[in-house]
Write a protein that holds these residues in place. Structure first.
Motif, PDB file in Angstrom:
ATOM      1  N   GLU A   8     -15.804   1.883 -68.525  1.00 26.60           N
ATOM      2  CA  GLU A   8     -15.121   2.961 -68.453  1.00 26.60           C
ATOM      3  C   GLU A   8     -15.132   3.707 -67.244  1.00 26.60           C
ATOM      4  O   GLU A   8     -14.019   4.092 -66.723  1.00 26.60           O
ATOM      5  CB  GLU A   8     -15.415   3.836 -69.717  1.00 26.60           C
ATOM      6  N   ARG A   9     -15.884   3.943 -66.641  1.00 25.20           N
ATOM      7  CA  ARG A   9     -16.394   4.575 -65.437  1.00 25.20           C
ATOM      8  C   ARG A   9     -15.684   3.847 -64.224  1.00 25.20           C
ATOM      9  O   ARG A   9     -15.198   4.431 -63.432  1.00 25.20           O
ATOM     10  CB  ARG A   9     -17.884   4.828 -65.336  1.00 25.20           C
ATOM     11  N   GLN A  10     -15.802   2.579 -64.086  1.00 27.68           N
ATOM     12  CA  GLN A  10     -15.142   1.746 -62.928  1.00 27.68           C
ATOM     13  C   GLN A  10     -13.628   1.949 -63.041  1.00 27.68           C
ATOM     14  O   GLN A  10     -13.255   1.958 -62.136  1.00 27.68           O
ATOM     15  CB  GLN A  10     -15.792   0.319 -63.500  1.00 27.68           C
ATOM     16  N   ARG A  11     -13.213   1.796 -64.331  1.00 25.09           N
ATOM     17  CA  ARG A  11     -11.831   2.032 -64.677  1.00 25.09           C
ATOM     18  C   ARG A  11     -11.207   3.309 -64.195  1.00 25.09           C
ATOM     19  O   ARG A  11     -10.284   3.162 -63.381  1.00 25.09           O
ATOM     20  CB  ARG A  11     -11.443   1.653 -65.999  1.00 25.09           C
ATOM     21  N   SER A  12     -12.110   4.279 -64.524  1.00 26.04           N
ATOM     22  CA  SER A  12     -11.236   5.550 -64.211  1.00 26.04           C
ATOM     23  C   SER A  12     -11.481   5.973 -62.550  1.00 26.04           C
ATOM     24  O   SER A  12     -10.568   6.652 -62.293  1.00 26.04           O
ATOM     25  CB  SER A  12     -12.138   6.918 -64.881  1.00 26.04           C
ATOM     26  N   ASP A  13     -12.535   5.544 -61.990  1.00 24.17           N
ATOM     27  CA  ASP A  13     -12.355   5.665 -60.534  1.00 24.17           C
ATOM     28  C   ASP A  13     -11.437   5.006 -59.995  1.00 24.17           C
ATOM     29  O   ASP A  13     -10.770   5.379 -58.864  1.00 24.17           O
ATOM     30  CB  ASP A  13     -13.897   4.949 -59.891  1.00 24.17           C
ATOM     31  N   TYR A  14     -11.152   3.740 -60.476  1.00 16.84           N
ATOM     32  CA  TYR A  14     -10.000   2.977 -59.928  1.00 16.84           C
ATOM     33  C   TYR A  14      -8.604   3.548 -60.085  1.00 16.84           C
ATOM     34  O   TYR A  14      -8.030   3.480 -59.162  1.00 16.84           O
ATOM     35  CB  TYR A  14      -9.989   1.550 -60.582  1.00 16.84           C
ATOM     36  N   ALA A  15      -8.610   4.032 -61.410  1.00 20.61           N
ATOM     37  CA  ALA A  15      -7.335   5.029 -61.687  1.00 20.61           C
ATOM     38  C   ALA A  15      -6.954   5.909 -60.912  1.00 20.61           C
ATOM     39  O   ALA A  15      -5.833   6.179 -60.550  1.00 20.61           O
ATOM     40  CB  ALA A  15      -7.452   5.269 -63.227  1.00 20.61           C
ATOM     41  N   ALA A  20      -3.756   8.565 -56.567  1.00 21.75           N
ATOM     42  CA  ALA A  20      -3.742   9.297 -55.272  1.00 21.75           C
ATOM     43  C   ALA A  20      -2.684   8.341 -54.256  1.00 21.75           C
ATOM     44  O   ALA A  20      -2.298   9.101 -53.410  1.00 21.75           O
ATOM     45  CB  ALA A  20      -5.075   9.280 -54.660  1.00 21.75           C
ATOM     46  N   ALA A  21      -2.583   7.151 -54.469  1.00 26.94           N
ATOM     47  CA  ALA A  21      -2.079   6.447 -53.554  1.00 26.94           C
ATOM     48  C   ALA A  21      -0.467   6.228 -53.856  1.00 26.94           C
ATOM     49  O   ALA A  21       0.403   5.464 -53.225  1.00 26.94           O
ATOM     50  CB  ALA A  21      -2.623   4.970 -53.159  1.00 26.94           C
ATOM     51  N   PHE A  22      -0.375   6.546 -55.208  1.00 31.54           N
ATOM     52  CA  PHE A  22       1.066   5.898 -55.683  1.00 31.54           C
ATOM     53  C   PHE A  22       2.043   6.572 -55.374  1.00 31.54           C
ATOM     54  O   PHE A  22       3.268   5.731 -54.928  1.00 31.54           O
ATOM     55  CB  PHE A  22       1.211   6.577 -57.242  1.00 31.54           C
ATOM     56  N   ALA A  23       2.394   7.710 -54.937  1.00 32.73           N
ATOM     57  CA  ALA A  23       3.470   8.604 -54.227  1.00 32.73           C
ATOM     58  C   ALA A  23       3.719   7.701 -53.117  1.00 32.73           C
ATOM     59  O   ALA A  23       4.900   7.476 -52.803  1.00 32.73           O
ATOM     60  CB  ALA A  23       3.355   9.911 -54.169  1.00 32.73           C
ATOM     61  N   THR A  24       2.900   7.620 -52.358  1.00 32.61           N
ATOM     62  CA  THR A  24       3.078   6.905 -50.728  1.00 32.61           C
ATOM     63  C   THR A  24       3.432   5.522 -50.695  1.00 32.61           C
ATOM     64  O   THR A  24       4.404   5.295 -50.273  1.00 32.61           O
ATOM     65  CB  THR A  24       1.699   6.888 -50.170  1.00 32.61           C
ATOM     66  N   HIS A  25       2.997   4.795 -51.975  1.00 31.95           N
ATOM     67  CA  HIS A  25       3.337   3.343 -52.048  1.00 31.95           C
ATOM     68  C   HIS A  25       4.860   3.257 -52.695  1.00 31.95           C
ATOM     69  O   HIS A  25       5.694   2.661 -52.086  1.00 31.95           O
ATOM     70  CB  HIS A  25       2.398   2.686 -53.240  1.00 31.95           C
ATOM     71  N   CYS A  26       5.218   4.310 -53.499  1.00 29.11           N
ATOM     72  CA  CYS A  26       6.621   4.366 -53.893  1.00 29.11           C
ATOM     73  C   CYS A  26       7.545   4.589 -52.858  1.00 29.11           C
ATOM     74  O   CYS A  26       8.654   3.813 -52.578  1.00 29.11           O
ATOM     75  CB  CYS A  26       6.469   5.423 -54.977  1.00 29.11           C
ATOM     76  N   ARG A  27       7.281   5.625 -51.906  1.00 28.16           N
ATOM     77  CA  ARG A  27       8.087   5.908 -50.971  1.00 28.16           C
ATOM     78  C   ARG A  27       8.474   4.850 -49.852  1.00 28.16           C
ATOM     79  O   ARG A  27       9.257   4.394 -49.337  1.00 28.16           O
ATOM     80  CB  ARG A  27       7.621   6.917 -50.097  1.00 28.16           C
ATOM     81  N   LYS A  28       6.897   3.876 -49.640  1.00 31.43           N
ATOM     82  CA  LYS A  28       7.281   2.868 -48.941  1.00 31.43           C
ATOM     83  C   LYS A  28       7.803   1.738 -49.371  1.00 31.43           C
ATOM     84  O   LYS A  28       8.650   1.003 -48.457  1.00 31.43           O
ATOM     85  CB  LYS A  28       5.588   2.352 -48.447  1.00 31.43           C
ATOM     86  N   SER A  29       8.135   1.648 -50.782  1.00 31.83           N
ATOM     87  CA  SER A  29       8.796   0.635 -51.278  1.00 31.83           C
ATOM     88  C   SER A  29      10.345   1.185 -51.428  1.00 31.83           C
ATOM     89  O   SER A  29      10.946   0.431 -52.096  1.00 31.83           O
ATOM     90  CB  SER A  29       8.266   0.211 -52.754  1.00 31.83           C
ATOM     91  N   LEU A  44      -0.518   3.807 -67.746  1.00 33.46           N
ATOM     92  CA  LEU A  44      -0.820   2.263 -67.477  1.00 33.46           C
ATOM     93  C   LEU A  44      -2.161   2.702 -67.181  1.00 33.46           C
ATOM     94  O   LEU A  44      -2.995   1.792 -67.530  1.00 33.46           O
ATOM     95  CB  LEU A  44       0.068   1.797 -66.597  1.00 33.46           C
ATOM     96  N   LEU A  45      -2.638   3.438 -66.274  1.00 33.68           N
ATOM     97  CA  LEU A  45      -3.982   3.565 -65.602  1.00 33.68           C
ATOM     98  C   LEU A  45      -4.891   4.187 -66.429  1.00 33.68           C
ATOM     99  O   LEU A  45      -6.009   4.084 -66.341  1.00 33.68           O
ATOM    100  CB  LEU A  45      -3.701   4.565 -64.287  1.00 33.68           C
ATOM    101  N   ALA A  46      -4.464   5.030 -67.428  1.00 31.21           N
ATOM    102  CA  ALA A  46      -5.224   5.697 -68.503  1.00 31.21           C
ATOM    103  C   ALA A  46      -5.852   4.748 -69.513  1.00 31.21           C
ATOM    104  O   ALA A  46      -6.834   5.001 -70.199  1.00 31.21           O
ATOM    105  CB  ALA A  46      -4.578   6.922 -68.870  1.00 31.21           C
ATOM    106  N   THR A  47      -5.005   3.860 -69.822  1.00 27.65           N
ATOM    107  CA  THR A  47      -5.541   2.983 -70.971  1.00 27.65           C
ATOM    108  C   THR A  47      -5.937   1.599 -70.464  1.00 27.65           C
ATOM    109  O   THR A  47      -5.525   0.886 -69.689  1.00 27.65           O
ATOM    110  CB  THR A  47      -4.315   2.860 -72.028  1.00 27.65           C
TER     111      THR A  47
END
Ligand SMILES: [Zn+2]
Ligand SMILES: [Zn+2]
Length: 161
Positions: A8-15, A20-29, A44-47
């Motif tokens: 759980e801990r590893q997953r929430s750090d990853y999420a 944090a990077a999602f908006a930038t990645h969308c705009r780049k795409s 998707l990232l929470a579950t």
């Protein structure tokens, strides 16, 4: 071999890193960051559940009551296209969506289709990414363990008593 579930801990750090990077990645795409897209990637990232499109829809529409199932399907496909999600089809069943796009493996309950993420650091070292198999060049490895989850083990046992 070292078999362990991704915790759980590893997953929430990853999420948190991914969000944090999602908006930038969308705009780049070349993709606008709409409230619906944000809501869907959050789910998707929470579950850890690897939900179906329908399950994502049920959660997202609590906050966005006007969203349609078609929009959720389309958004999930778009997220897969830009590498923000993966589609997994355990046991060749209906599509499930995975917000974890880092290399990992799955353990699947053959009875209720529950899926959990698995780390196999030892196997990943052995299954070299740059290997070739005949005319094929390997670009990744995905192992699917067939299993019975805790609930299903209990039910299977009951049915045999
Ligand atoms: Zn199960
Ligand atoms: Zn997964």
């Amino acid at each position: 071999m070292d078999l362990k579930l991704i915790g759980e801990r590893q997953r929430s750090d990853y999420a948190a890193r991914r969000l944090a990077a999602f908006a930038t990645h969308c705009r780049k795409s070349g993709l606008a960051v709409t409230p619906q897209r944000l809501a869907i990637i959050r789910v998707l990232l929470a579950t850890p559940e690897h939900p179906t499109a329908e399950a994502v829809y049920e959660i997202v529409r609590q906050e966005h009551p006007h969203i349609s199932l078609a929009t959720v399907h389309r958004t999930l496909d778009t997220l897969c296209e830009i590498g923000e999600a993966h589609k997994v089809t355990p046991l060749h069943d209906s599509a499930r969506y995975d917000g974890n796009v880092a290399a990992h493996h799955h353990v699947v309950c053959v009875r209720c289709r529950r899926i959990a993420d698995v780390e196999l650091p030892d196997a990943d070292r052995v299954l070299h990414r740059r290997a070739t198999i005949g005319e094929f060049r390997v670009i990744g490895t995905s192992v699917e363990f067939l299993a019975l989850c805790k609930n299903c083990q209990a039910e299977a046992k009951q049915n045999h008593e």
